[in-house]
Every structure is written in C-alpha cells, then in structure tokens.
Design a protein around this motif. Structure first.
Motif, PDB file in Angstrom:
ATOM      1  N   ARG A   1       0.686  -1.269   0.036  1.00 32.11           N
ATOM      2  CA  ARG A   1      -0.091  -0.036   0.070  1.00 32.11           C
ATOM      3  C   ARG A   1       0.936   0.973  -0.027  1.00 32.11           C
ATOM      4  N   ASN A   2       1.823   1.275   0.829  1.00 32.34           N
ATOM      5  CA  ASN A   2       2.794   2.514   1.053  1.00 32.34           C
ATOM      6  C   ASN A   2       3.524   2.668  -0.338  1.00 32.34           C
ATOM      7  N   ALA A   3       3.855   1.464  -1.018  1.00 31.51           N
ATOM      8  CA  ALA A   3       4.645   1.525  -2.335  1.00 31.51           C
ATOM      9  C   ALA A   3       3.837   2.335  -3.308  1.00 31.51           C
ATOM     10  N   ILE A   4       2.537   1.791  -3.447  1.00 29.57           N
ATOM     11  CA  ILE A   4       1.494   2.125  -4.371  1.00 29.57           C
ATOM     12  C   ILE A   4       1.388   3.714  -4.238  1.00 29.57           C
ATOM     13  N   ALA A   5       1.144   4.102  -2.859  1.00 31.66           N
ATOM     14  CA  ALA A   5       0.912   5.587  -2.695  1.00 31.66           C
ATOM     15  C   ALA A   5       2.057   6.445  -3.013  1.00 31.66           C
ATOM     16  N   LEU A   6       3.148   5.932  -2.713  1.00 30.96           N
ATOM     17  CA  LEU A   6       4.486   6.656  -3.156  1.00 30.96           C
ATOM     18  C   LEU A   6       4.707   6.804  -4.596  1.00 30.96           C
ATOM     19  N   THR A   7       3.990   6.118  -5.303  1.00 34.29           N
ATOM     20  CA  THR A   7       4.394   6.167  -6.882  1.00 34.29           C
ATOM     21  C   THR A   7       3.028   6.896  -7.656  1.00 34.29           C
ATOM     22  N   ALA A   8       2.005   7.166  -6.626  1.00 36.67           N
ATOM     23  CA  ALA A   8       0.817   7.753  -7.194  1.00 36.67           C
ATOM     24  C   ALA A   8       0.059   6.819  -8.170  1.00 36.67           C
ATOM     25  N   ALA A   9       0.106   5.629  -8.050  1.00 39.44           N
ATOM     26  CA  ALA A   9      -0.488   4.799  -8.825  1.00 39.44           C
ATOM     27  C   ALA A   9      -1.945   4.569  -8.432  1.00 39.44           C
ATOM     28  N   GLU A  10      -2.973   4.137  -9.102  1.00 38.57           N
ATOM     29  CA  GLU A  10      -4.275   3.926  -8.480  1.00 38.57           C
ATOM     30  C   GLU A  10      -4.092   2.925  -7.386  1.00 38.57           C
ATOM     31  N   PRO A  11      -4.780   3.106  -6.437  1.00 35.69           N
ATOM     32  CA  PRO A  11      -4.935   2.434  -4.898  1.00 35.69           C
ATOM     33  C   PRO A  11      -5.382   0.975  -5.512  1.00 35.69           C
ATOM     34  N   ARG A  12      -5.097  -0.043  -4.488  1.00 33.60           N
ATOM     35  CA  ARG A  12      -5.617  -1.447  -4.629  1.00 33.60           C
ATOM     36  C   ARG A  12      -6.155  -1.773  -3.225  1.00 33.60           C
ATOM     37  N   SER A  13      -7.171  -2.614  -3.128  1.00 28.96           N
ATOM     38  CA  SER A  13      -7.789  -2.842  -1.785  1.00 28.96           C
ATOM     39  C   SER A  13      -6.773  -3.811  -1.269  1.00 28.96           C
TER      40      SER A  13
ATOM     41  N   LEU B   1       6.201   1.956 -14.403  1.00 38.28           N
ATOM     42  CA  LEU B   1       5.506   2.273 -13.428  1.00 38.28           C
ATOM     43  C   LEU B   1       5.510   0.953 -12.523  1.00 38.28           C
ATOM     44  N   ILE B   2       5.759  -0.216 -13.126  1.00 39.67           N
ATOM     45  CA  ILE B   2       5.557  -1.679 -12.368  1.00 39.67           C
ATOM     46  C   ILE B   2       6.891  -1.485 -11.875  1.00 39.67           C
ATOM     47  N   ARG B   3       8.289  -1.040 -12.402  1.00 37.77           N
ATOM     48  CA  ARG B   3       9.746  -0.919 -11.666  1.00 37.77           C
ATOM     49  C   ARG B   3       9.730  -0.055 -10.512  1.00 37.77           C
ATOM     50  N   GLN B   4       8.898   1.131 -10.830  1.00 31.74           N
ATOM     51  CA  GLN B   4       8.868   2.044  -9.599  1.00 31.74           C
ATOM     52  C   GLN B   4       7.995   1.380  -8.237  1.00 31.74           C
ATOM     53  N   ILE B   5       6.803   0.585  -8.554  1.00 35.56           N
ATOM     54  CA  ILE B   5       6.232   0.061  -7.414  1.00 35.56           C
ATOM     55  C   ILE B   5       7.162  -0.952  -6.815  1.00 35.56           C
ATOM     56  N   VAL B   6       7.767  -1.859  -7.620  1.00 31.59           N
ATOM     57  CA  VAL B   6       8.743  -2.888  -7.264  1.00 31.59           C
ATOM     58  C   VAL B   6       9.869  -2.289  -6.327  1.00 31.59           C
ATOM     59  N   ASP B   7      10.400  -1.147  -6.912  1.00 35.09           N
ATOM     60  CA  ASP B   7      11.789  -0.499  -6.116  1.00 35.09           C
ATOM     61  C   ASP B   7      11.079   0.026  -4.777  1.00 35.09           C
ATOM     62  N   GLU B   8       9.929   0.686  -4.595  1.00 34.46           N
ATOM     63  CA  GLU B   8       9.412   1.261  -3.546  1.00 34.46           C
ATOM     64  C   GLU B   8       9.153   0.232  -2.437  1.00 34.46           C
ATOM     65  N   TYR B   9       8.377  -1.096  -3.116  1.00 41.75           N
ATOM     66  CA  TYR B   9       8.175  -2.007  -1.975  1.00 41.75           C
ATOM     67  C   TYR B   9       9.432  -2.552  -1.451  1.00 41.75           C
ATOM     68  N   ARG B  10      10.378  -2.738  -2.078  1.00 42.77           N
ATOM     69  CA  ARG B  10      11.793  -3.223  -1.660  1.00 42.77           C
ATOM     70  C   ARG B  10      12.183  -2.368  -0.550  1.00 42.77           C
ATOM     71  N   GLN B  11      12.068  -1.100  -0.834  1.00 37.11           N
ATOM     72  CA  GLN B  11      12.369  -0.062   0.144  1.00 37.11           C
ATOM     73  C   GLN B  11      11.626  -0.205   1.509  1.00 37.11           C
ATOM     74  N   GLU B  12      10.358  -0.248   1.075  1.00 32.34           N
ATOM     75  CA  GLU B  12       9.334  -0.406   2.290  1.00 32.34           C
ATOM     76  C   GLU B  12       9.689  -1.553   3.135  1.00 32.34           C
ATOM     77  N   PHE B  13       9.770  -2.811   2.629  1.00 33.48           N
ATOM     78  CA  PHE B  13      10.000  -3.887   3.157  1.00 33.48           C
ATOM     79  C   PHE B  13      11.250  -4.117   3.938  1.00 33.48           C
ATOM     80  N   LEU B  14      12.317  -3.734   3.283  1.00 33.42           N
ATOM     81  CA  LEU B  14      13.927  -3.889   3.799  1.00 33.42           C
ATOM     82  C   LEU B  14      14.484  -2.579   4.647  1.00 33.42           C
TER      83      LEU B  14
END
Length: 221
Positions: free
Chosen positions: A27-39, A66-79
């Motif tokens: 959720r945080n990664a998606i928000a940081l990229t301004a992508a459309e939210p997912r439930s 965009l997929i790469r941006q979300i992946v990269d932000e997720y890794r930062q969030e998780f790790l």
C-alpha cells in the motif's frame, strides 16, 4: 516408513504471519508512486508470487516503468523503511525443529527475494534448518515449478518423496505442475475452497498440526 523424506515449505502465510506487513508495504509503495490504489484484498491475493509478477497482476495495463517504480518502492518499504516485521505462526518453530529431529529434510520455496528470505531466516534463527532454499528472484516465480525442480535436484530427491506445504493456490499449482503431493494450510492468504480446487493431499488449520498429519500418512499407507 515416512511417506515423504523432503518437506518443502512456502514462507509467507505458511510459516510466518506476514500478510498484514506485506499488505502495508505494498500500500505504501503504491501511494509513493501515485498509482491507482488497490484494496487490501487485492494485495493479499497476490502474496506468494514473485514481486515483479505480483505487481503486474495488480496493474496488468501499467507501463514497465511504473511496475519497476512500485517494485523498487516496495523493496525499500520492506527491507529498509518499516521498523516492525512479522512473527512466526504460533507453533511453527517447535514443529520445524521436531520435523528436523525426525529426519525430514526441510527446504523453502518462496516468492520472496533472496535478500528478503535471508533477512527473515537470520532474524528467526531458522537458517540452519533450511540448507536448501529457492526465491523468486533467482528462478521462475510460482506457479511455474522450476524452483521445485531445482530443490529436488539439490536434495537428490525424487518428486514422489517430496511434499509441498503452502497457503496459496500458487503453491498448490506449482506442485501440481510437477506431479508433487501438496498439503494446504488454511490459515494463510487463500481460503480452503480455493485451495481444494488444486487437489492437495490434505489440509491443516494450524502449523502445529503438520507433524501429526505427516504421522497419520505413515499409519494409513
């Protein structure tokens, strides 16, 4: 005699109660990229896939950038960014040590990255129990069976002597694809009705019940 000599575990949702943490990080990664939210439900449904595949399932029409941006932000969030992690399910540690003491080989097949799996194995102190592991960033993602095939090769074990244990349909589909028996656990991300569609050998409602289920297979065969 044991029905199986090798037990291959999924990690998230099977041994570790991590669905809430993964969902928050995504959720945080998606928000940081301004992508459309997912439930939360949509995000929980992709837990078990490799990270790139998971994000693609959430955004099948998105651009590769965009997929790469979300992946990269997720890794930062998780790790890096999130300070609270996840705990093993109650009884998981005891069950794993008991199975190892009985002579079972233990392995992990996970949608996590190598860095992510090594982190939680070290944090939980379980790394010594799992000499053979496969992650989605070093082979093909579930439900493709390549990681199971590689684990069988590394363990010098025939498919008939191995059991895949997991909480998602991706785990069971992967086992089906290679002709391996599977055991579904019902306390993870996918419900029993969905899991049963992929013909597991059986199911358990908590991780502590896995050793007894294995013993029952020895008695009945």
């Amino acid at each position: 005699m044991k029905t199986y000599s090798l037990l291959i575990f999924d990690w998230d949702g099977t041994l570790m109660d991590s669905a809430a943490h993964i969902t928050l990080c995504m959720r945080n990664a998606i928000a940081l990229t301004a992508a459309e939210p997912r439930s939360d439900g949509q995000i929980r449904n992709i837990i078990g896939l490799g990270l790139d595949e998971a994000v693609y399932h959430l955004y099948p029409q998105a651009s590769p950038s965009l997929i790469r941006q979300i992946v990269d932000e997720y890794r930062q969030e998780f790790l890096v960014r999130t300070t609270h992690g996840s705990e093993l399910f109650a009884g998981a540690r005891e069950a794993l040590h008991g199975l190892a003491a009985q002579g079972y080989q233990l392995a992990v097949a996970t949608g996590k990255s190598r860095r992510g799996l090594d982190k939680v194995l070290a944090e939980t102190g379980l790394d010594a129990l799992f000499p053979i592991t496969r992650c989605a960033d070093e082979t093909r993602s579930k439900p493709h069976p390549q990681m199971l095939d590689e684990i069988l090769t590394d363990c010098d074990t025939a498919v008939r002597d191995a059991l895949m244990i997991g909480d998602s349909i991706y785990d069971l589909q992967m086992a089906q694809a290679i002709g391996m028996d599977s055991l579904a656990v019902t306390y993870g991300v996918h419900g029993l009705e969905r899991l049963l569609q992929h013909q597991p050998r059986g199911y358990v409602d908590n991780v502590a019940a896995i050793p007894a289920w294995l013993t029952q297979q020895q008695v009945t065969e």
